[in-house]
Structures are given as C-alpha cells and as structure tokens.
Motif scaffolding. Structure first.
Motif, PDB file in Angstrom:
ATOM      1  N   TYR A  84       0.841  -1.198   0.000  1.00 17.53           N
ATOM      2  CA  TYR A  84       0.000   0.000   0.000  1.00 17.53           C
ATOM      3  C   TYR A  84       0.878   1.249   0.000  1.00 17.53           C
ATOM      4  CZ  TYR A  84      -4.133  -2.761   0.992  1.00 17.53           C
ATOM      5  OH  TYR A  84      -5.162  -3.657   0.901  1.00 17.53           O
ATOM      6  N   GLU A 108      -1.106  -3.371  -6.770  1.00  9.58           N
ATOM      7  CA  GLU A 108      -1.589  -3.797  -8.078  1.00  9.58           C
ATOM      8  C   GLU A 108      -2.151  -5.218  -7.942  1.00  9.58           C
ATOM      9  OE1 GLU A 108      -1.303  -2.171 -11.186  1.00  9.58           O
ATOM     10  OE2 GLU A 108      -0.634  -0.368 -10.123  1.00  9.58           O
ATOM     11  N   GLU A 109      -3.092  -5.557  -8.783  1.00 10.19           N
ATOM     12  CA  GLU A 109      -3.742  -6.857  -8.691  1.00 10.19           C
ATOM     13  C   GLU A 109      -2.752  -8.013  -8.802  1.00 10.19           C
ATOM     14  OE1 GLU A 109      -7.211  -9.059 -11.132  1.00 10.19           O
ATOM     15  OE2 GLU A 109      -7.624  -6.998 -10.512  1.00 10.19           O
ATOM     16  N   ASP A 110      -1.733  -7.875  -9.646  1.00 11.63           N
ATOM     17  CA  ASP A 110      -0.761  -8.963  -9.842  1.00 11.63           C
ATOM     18  C   ASP A 110       0.545  -8.736  -9.074  1.00 11.63           C
ATOM     19  OD1 ASP A 110      -0.014  -6.817 -11.366  1.00 11.63           O
ATOM     20  OD2 ASP A 110       0.585  -7.984 -13.105  1.00 11.63           O
TER      21      ASP A 110
END
Length: 136
Positions: A84, A108-110
C-alpha cells in the motif's frame, strides 16, 4: 399512484440539483496550491515520529511544528498486507485554512506483496503557518 411517482421524481431532481450546486461552491473556495516535500522516515523529527509510531495502528491525521517547518502526517491504519502507498492529491489554501487531500493506493492486482500487516502513512513538510489544517 401518479402523484407519488411525480413527487418522487421531483424530489430526485431537486436532490441532484443541490448536489451539483454544492460541488461548484466547494470548487470556488479552493485557493492557491502550497509547495511541500514528502519526508522520508529517517528525516522526520524524532518526537513526531514517536507519536506516529504510537498511533499508526489506526487511521490518523497529525501536525507538528518544529519552529521552522510544519509537518503533516496521514495514516490509514492497519492493512492486511504490504504493497500500500499514499498519494497526496493536493495541499492548498481553502478559506482561512490549509487542506491536505490524500488517498490510499492499494497494491496492483498482480503485485507480489508481503502477507504481513502494514501500516501505511505519509509525512510532508511545508512552510510554517498559523493556518488551521484540515485533512480530506
């Protein structure tokens, strides 16, 4: 039945108009942008950093005046993982005060993140002022 629908529709239109007016008024009161510097933890005043460490488990907003500069800190409390960050949306005059706008940016998602709690916060430094600070 038609009267109820008409009354509901009129209330909705009135609500939408009032919301739009408020946004326009709020935008008009935003004053000049203030210059600031993001301060690394190592460069924070020791007393201020100690207070941040005590409060960082919960969301917080704090100010600190070292006699030369004004420091502003915002924390978003405990997050489940790492990754974060906090983005400063702006620091600007608003009426007789000074406003600091921030947002929490998630990983980020990945992204590969630590599966350990984190306590994101940011500290900025600006010129000393007697203006009342508001955090948004």
């Amino acid at each position: 039945m038609k009267k109820h629908l008409l009354a509901g529709g009129l209330c909705l239109c009135l609500l939408l108009m009032l919301t739009g007016c408020k946004t326009a008024v709020e935008q008009e009161t935003k004053g000049a942008d203030w210059e600031y510097t993001v301060v690394p933890t190592a460069d924070c005043p020791k007393d201020f950093l100690e207070e941040i460490e005590k409060k960082k488990i919960n969301a917080f907003q704090m100010t600190y005046d070292d006699g030369e500069y004004l420091y502003l800190a915002v924390g978003y409390g405990e997050q489940e993982t790492g990754g974060y960050s906090i983005k400063v949306q702006g620091l600007y005059e608003k009426g007789e005060g000074l406003c600091m706008e921030t947002s929490l940016v998630g990983p980020e998602e990945d992204a590969v993140v630590r599966n350990q709690a984190s306590f994101p916060y940011i500290v900025i430094k600006t010129e000393k002022t007697d203006k009342k600070v508001e955090f948004l």
